[in-house]
Scaffold this motif. Structure first.
Motif, mmCIF file in Angstrom:
data_model
loop_
_atom_site.group_PDB
_atom_site.id
_atom_site.type_symbol
_atom_site.label_atom_id
_atom_site.label_comp_id
_atom_site.label_asym_id
_atom_site.label_seq_id
_atom_site.Cartn_x
_atom_site.Cartn_y
_atom_site.Cartn_z
ATOM 1 N N SER A 93 -5.691 20.135 26.418
ATOM 2 C CA SER A 93 -6.542 19.784 27.549
ATOM 3 C C SER A 93 -5.809 18.856 28.515
ATOM 4 O O SER A 93 -5.930 18.984 29.741
ATOM 5 N N TRP B 167 -13.824 19.005 36.133
ATOM 6 C CA TRP B 167 -13.357 19.361 34.794
ATOM 7 C C TRP B 167 -14.138 20.572 34.330
ATOM 8 O O TRP B 167 -15.361 20.573 34.372
ATOM 9 N N ASN B 168 -13.406 21.607 33.906
ATOM 10 C CA ASN B 168 -14.023 22.882 33.548
ATOM 11 C C ASN B 168 -14.882 23.403 34.698
ATOM 12 O O ASN B 168 -15.958 23.976 34.480
ATOM 13 N N GLY B 169 -14.412 23.183 35.912
ATOM 14 C CA GLY B 169 -15.085 23.703 37.094
ATOM 15 C C GLY B 169 -16.314 22.940 37.527
ATOM 16 O O GLY B 169 -17.048 23.405 38.410
ATOM 17 N N ASP C 200 -23.002 16.988 27.920
ATOM 18 C CA ASP C 200 -21.852 17.884 27.992
ATOM 19 C C ASP C 200 -21.019 17.682 29.255
ATOM 20 O O ASP C 200 -19.951 18.277 29.398
ATOM 21 N N THR D 6 -2.993 20.942 36.681
ATOM 22 C CA THR D 6 -3.885 20.926 37.848
ATOM 23 C C THR D 6 -3.470 19.842 38.830
ATOM 24 O O THR D 6 -3.435 20.055 40.044
ATOM 25 N N PRO E 120 -11.314 15.010 28.587
ATOM 26 C CA PRO E 120 -10.151 15.905 28.502
ATOM 27 C C PRO E 120 -9.075 15.375 27.572
ATOM 28 O O PRO E 120 -8.121 16.089 27.256
#
Length: 384
Positions: free
Chosen positions: A211, A231-233, A200, A218, A205
């Motif tokens: 996305s 990506w996604n924190g 995962d 960003t 993206p």
């Protein structure tokens, strides 16, 4: 660019400083700088692809193409659209895989029976047919070279066995043959350690336009993101195993298995199999701003460009290369470096680090520093 003194090529590229056993972010430090943003600002948009190709010369083809696609999304019609994108990516990525296998793997993975690999690999590279862009159909000759020089069996058979057996097949193949490449892969297996990569955390993206627009926003709002991307924190990893096409199949992604994904993708590229192995695309992410992505040898490459409509010059240029994802100071490589025992014999410690470097493939030089030396340096500098 007028009035700016450019550093030498070494200074432009930067380097990695690796300290096995040191916790993140101390175990993996990069001197890479955001030269794309600094040197791209203000240049004519038509000159930007050539500048990016020169700046990132190890992967010049991918950077030139990605820059062209980003400009096309930012300012449609400003430049002629690139032609034969899929075939260009296919040919140049296959060549880059071959170069890294033939030049880097003998240097990084050689031990024991593999120590004589460098001369044999150099001889093999000299015989390799070059799939140049102006050639008709270079793939039959390249498949023949792969069969007789690297794989020692038909390319399609090797790929089918990898898909069926994954790392079990890679082990069987490396033990079955005594030539330089199987010997290197066989020797590298003894240093493989650690849990597989988290699926995962594979960087994707580019799965949909929303996305990509989020990524573009960003990059526009946080310039530092280009050198320390998340990506996604969270940190992400990218390479042949993270393709949208699923090039890694179901192999467990330990560092040693990543060598197999690179060989498998080279086989796929040579066979084509009726469809593009590598993806690319572009999307407008704001007024006169475009973001493009291409899947290249080292992973996912992203360019974002903003163009001034009146002057047709670049207002902003952001590049996020695969090295920034994989060699993030808190990323997958850094976490594995932190778990290495710094008291291992130097040769063994170097072999473990070298496997990580061969697997994740940075585009910059690196140096290994013993943990004790790093601690002493920090104390002298007053940081410990």
């Amino acid at each position: 660019m007028s009035g700016m003194a450019l550093p030498g090529l070494q200074g432009l590229a930067g380097a990695l400083r690796i300290t096995p056993g040191a916790p993140p972010p101390h175990g993996l430090q990069s001197s890479r700088q955001d030269w794309a943003a600094r040197l791209g600002h203000g240049v004519p948009a038509a000159s930007l692809p050539g500048l990016m190709a020169s700046l990132f010369n190890l992967c010049s083809h991918a950077h030139r193409l990605c820059s062209q696609l980003a400009i096309g999304a930012a300012a449609p019609g400003l430049l002629p659209p690139p032609s034969d994108v899929a075939e260009r990516l296919r040919r140049e990525t296959a060549l880059e895989h071959i170069r890294r296998i033939g030049l880097d793997w003998p240097r990084l993975l050689a031990t024991g029976s593999g120590e004589g690999a460098a001369p044999a690999a150099a001889a093999a590279l000299r015989r390799c047919p070059q799939p140049a862009q102006d050639a008709g159909d270079p793939w039959p000759a390249l498949r023949d070279w792969l069969q007789h020089t690297l794989l020692h069996m038909p390319v399609a058979d090797w790929l089918a066995a990898w898909r069926a057996g994954g790392t079990d097949w890679l082990c069987t193949w490396s033990q079955r043959h005594t030539a330089w490449l199987p010997a290197l892969v066989r020797a590298a297996r003894t240093t493989d350690a650690g849990a597989p990569l988290a699926p995962d955390a594979a960087l994707r993206p580019h799965t949909d336009a929303s996305s990509l627009c989020m990524l573009g926003a960003t990059l526009a709002l946080k310039p530092a993101f280009a050198l320390r991307p998340l990506w996604n924190g969270a940190c992400a990893h990218t390479g042949p195993w993270s393709r949208l096409s699923g090039a890694a199949d179901d192999a467990p992604l330990t560092p040693w298995a990543l060598l197999g994904t690179r060989l498998a993708e080279l086989c796929q590229l040579s066979l084509d199999e009726g469809g593009a192995v590598l993806g690319s695309g572009a999307v407008a992410t704001g007024p006169r701003r475009g973001l493009a992505w291409v899947e290249m040898a080292r992973g996912l490459l992203v360019h974002q460009v903003e163009v001034d409509a009146a002057s047709q010059r670049v207002l902003a240029c952001r590049v996020v290369a695969p090295t920034e994802w994989n060699f993030h100071p808190h990323g997958a490589v850094a976490q594995r470096l932190a778990r290495l025992d710094p008291d291992l014999p130097p040769a063994e410690l170097a072999r473990r680090v070298h496997l990580l470097l061969a697997a994740f493939d940075p585009c910059v030089p690196f140096g290994i520093e013993r943990l004790g030396t790093a601690r002493a340096a920090m104390r002298e500098a007053g940081h410990a």
